[in-house]
Design a protein around this motif. Structure first.
Motif, short mmCIF file in Angstrom:
data_model
loop_
_atom_site.label_atom_id
_atom_site.label_comp_id
_atom_site.label_asym_id
_atom_site.label_seq_id
_atom_site.Cartn_x
_atom_site.Cartn_y
_atom_site.Cartn_z
N ALA A 13 5.18 33.74 -31.29
CA ALA A 13 3.81 34.50 -31.63
C ALA A 13 2.65 33.71 -31.28
O ALA A 13 2.67 32.38 -31.06
CB ALA A 13 3.82 34.78 -33.11
N ASP A 14 1.49 34.43 -30.75
CA ASP A 14 0.27 33.88 -30.60
C ASP A 14 -0.31 33.37 -31.87
O ASP A 14 -0.96 34.28 -32.55
CB ASP A 14 -0.53 34.97 -29.81
N LEU A 15 -0.79 32.14 -31.87
CA LEU A 15 -1.41 31.88 -33.08
C LEU A 15 -2.84 30.95 -32.86
O LEU A 15 -2.99 30.54 -31.63
CB LEU A 15 -0.31 30.60 -33.80
N GLY A 16 -3.50 30.66 -33.95
CA GLY A 16 -4.61 29.71 -33.66
C GLY A 16 -5.75 30.73 -32.96
O GLY A 16 -6.74 30.21 -32.55
N GLU A 17 -5.52 31.95 -33.06
CA GLU A 17 -6.61 32.64 -32.84
C GLU A 17 -7.72 33.18 -33.68
O GLU A 17 -7.89 34.13 -34.42
CB GLU A 17 -6.02 34.31 -32.53
N GLY A 18 -8.66 32.23 -33.82
CA GLY A 18 -9.70 32.12 -34.55
C GLY A 18 -10.93 31.50 -34.03
O GLY A 18 -10.87 30.73 -32.79
N PHE A 19 -11.90 31.37 -34.55
CA PHE A 19 -13.06 30.64 -34.01
C PHE A 19 -14.17 30.28 -35.26
O PHE A 19 -14.72 31.36 -35.88
CB PHE A 19 -13.91 31.12 -33.04
N VAL A 39 -0.34 28.37 -28.72
CA VAL A 39 -1.44 28.15 -29.68
C VAL A 39 -2.63 28.25 -29.04
O VAL A 39 -2.75 27.60 -27.47
CB VAL A 39 -1.37 26.66 -30.18
N ALA A 40 -3.71 29.09 -29.22
CA ALA A 40 -4.92 29.24 -28.36
C ALA A 40 -5.63 27.99 -28.25
O ALA A 40 -5.67 27.05 -28.97
CB ALA A 40 -5.84 30.05 -29.32
N PRO A 48 -11.31 23.09 -31.95
CA PRO A 48 -10.81 21.93 -32.34
C PRO A 48 -10.00 21.87 -33.80
O PRO A 48 -8.78 21.40 -34.00
CB PRO A 48 -11.65 20.94 -32.25
N ALA A 49 -10.79 22.37 -34.88
CA ALA A 49 -10.26 22.41 -36.05
C ALA A 49 -9.14 23.30 -36.27
O ALA A 49 -8.05 22.80 -37.04
CB ALA A 49 -11.21 22.72 -37.06
N ILE A 50 -9.15 24.44 -35.68
CA ILE A 50 -7.84 25.35 -35.66
C ILE A 50 -6.71 24.77 -34.99
O ILE A 50 -5.64 24.73 -35.51
CB ILE A 50 -8.42 26.75 -35.13
N ALA A 99 -6.28 19.33 -24.15
CA ALA A 99 -6.96 19.25 -25.47
C ALA A 99 -5.88 19.60 -26.70
O ALA A 99 -6.00 19.20 -27.53
CB ALA A 99 -7.86 20.63 -25.33
N LEU A 100 -4.91 20.52 -26.19
CA LEU A 100 -3.93 20.92 -27.38
C LEU A 100 -2.96 19.70 -27.54
O LEU A 100 -2.47 19.35 -28.74
CB LEU A 100 -3.26 21.91 -26.96
N GLU A 101 -2.74 19.00 -26.42
CA GLU A 101 -1.77 18.03 -26.72
C GLU A 101 -2.20 16.95 -27.52
O GLU A 101 -1.25 16.12 -28.11
CB GLU A 101 -1.52 17.04 -25.12
N VAL A 102 -3.58 16.66 -27.58
CA VAL A 102 -4.06 15.53 -28.50
C VAL A 102 -3.47 15.86 -29.95
O VAL A 102 -3.17 15.05 -30.57
CB VAL A 102 -5.77 15.68 -28.35
N PHE A 103 -3.76 17.06 -30.16
CA PHE A 103 -3.45 17.49 -31.51
C PHE A 103 -1.85 17.69 -31.99
O PHE A 103 -1.50 17.03 -33.06
CB PHE A 103 -4.22 18.72 -32.02
#
Length: 257
Positions: A13-19, A39-40, A48-50, A99-103
């Motif tokens: 599923a497509d997740l992290g879709e917010g701002f 993850v978006a 970053p927080a999401i 960017a996502l790899e960091v988290f």
């Protein structure tokens, strides 16, 4: 050809879709159902927080993390096609993955695969130049990550040519053309909204590798991963029903290898 009922399929599923304070996807509950999370990465949605929160939850629940890369289009949710120069697009894809790899690393996991979003996903089905640019971005980010995309797409062909693992994907809640491509979202009926139909299509895709196109004929959609969109109304309950139906049909729901 009907597959063995002992087959296995990934559920994504497509997740992290917010701002900021805005949230579209119910990440916490969907992560209790799916086996892979797209993850978006901030270009069509996400911040970053999401991204950090979704990676933490995914790692905690053993869900595989994927980077859902997009054209730089927050205002249009990544659904507007753009003519981005190949070198620029490759750099932007690598940037999003990094960017996502960091988290993901901070959560004790990693970005295991890459999936384009929206207009970019549809563009790289046929556009060799844009597909090659996406693959160049994946290579630039390193680690030989898998690429998730539509069967027969230029994207997967380019990824295979570059030596990257590829995973074919099907959509339980999207209408298909007779050519086994997705009906454009601006077309009536492009999104399948009847939950019973979505569930039945998911089982058919997993067991038979086929789906009935909008024009009425069956088309092949053999896939290693099945997507249920996180922004669909009632997405959590729908995903639960899809997973339950797959398992009841003897399909093992597990992250792709």
């Amino acid at each position: 050809m009907t597959r063995s009922a002992t087959t296995s399929i990934d559920l994504n599923a497509d997740l992290g879709e917010g701002f900021g304070h805005w949230r579209l996807t119910d990440d916490e509950h969907l992560l209790s159902v799916v086996t892979s999370a797209n993850v978006a990465c901030g270009f069509h949605a996400g911040d970053p927080a999401i991204m950090r929160r979704v990676c933490d939850l995914a790692a905690e629940r053993g869900v595989r993390i994927g980077a859902q890369v997009s054209y730089r289009d927050l205002a249009g949710f990544g659904r507007r096609s753009m003519d981005v120069p190949p070198a620029e697009l490759a750099a932007e894809v690598a940037y999003q993955i990094g960017a996502l790899e960091v988290f993901a690393r901070a959560a004790g996991s990693r970005v295991a695969y890459v999936k384009p979003h929206g207009a970019l996903y549809n563009r790289v089905v046929h556009d060799e130049e844009q597909a090659a640019a996406v693959v160049a971005g994946v290579l630039l980010a390193g680690e030989g990550r898998a690429v998730l995309g539509l069967p027969g797409s230029r994207l997967l062909a380019a990824a295979e040519e570059a030596g990257l693992p590829v995973v074919t994907e099907a959509f339980a809640d999207r209408a298909y053309t007779a050519r086994a491509t997705l009906v454009p979202r601006g077309t009536a009926g492009a999104v399948v909204s009847d939950p019973d139909a979505v569930v039945a299509r998911a089982v058919s895709m997993a067991l038979d590798g086929t789906v009935v196109a909008a024009s009425g004929e069956p088309v092949p959609v053999g896939a290693g991963s099945l997507c249920v969109h996180g922004d669909t109304p009632g997405a959590v309950e729908l995903a639960r029903r899809v997973r339950a139906a797959l398992e009841a049909a003897g399909v093992r729901v597990a992250a792709f290898s």
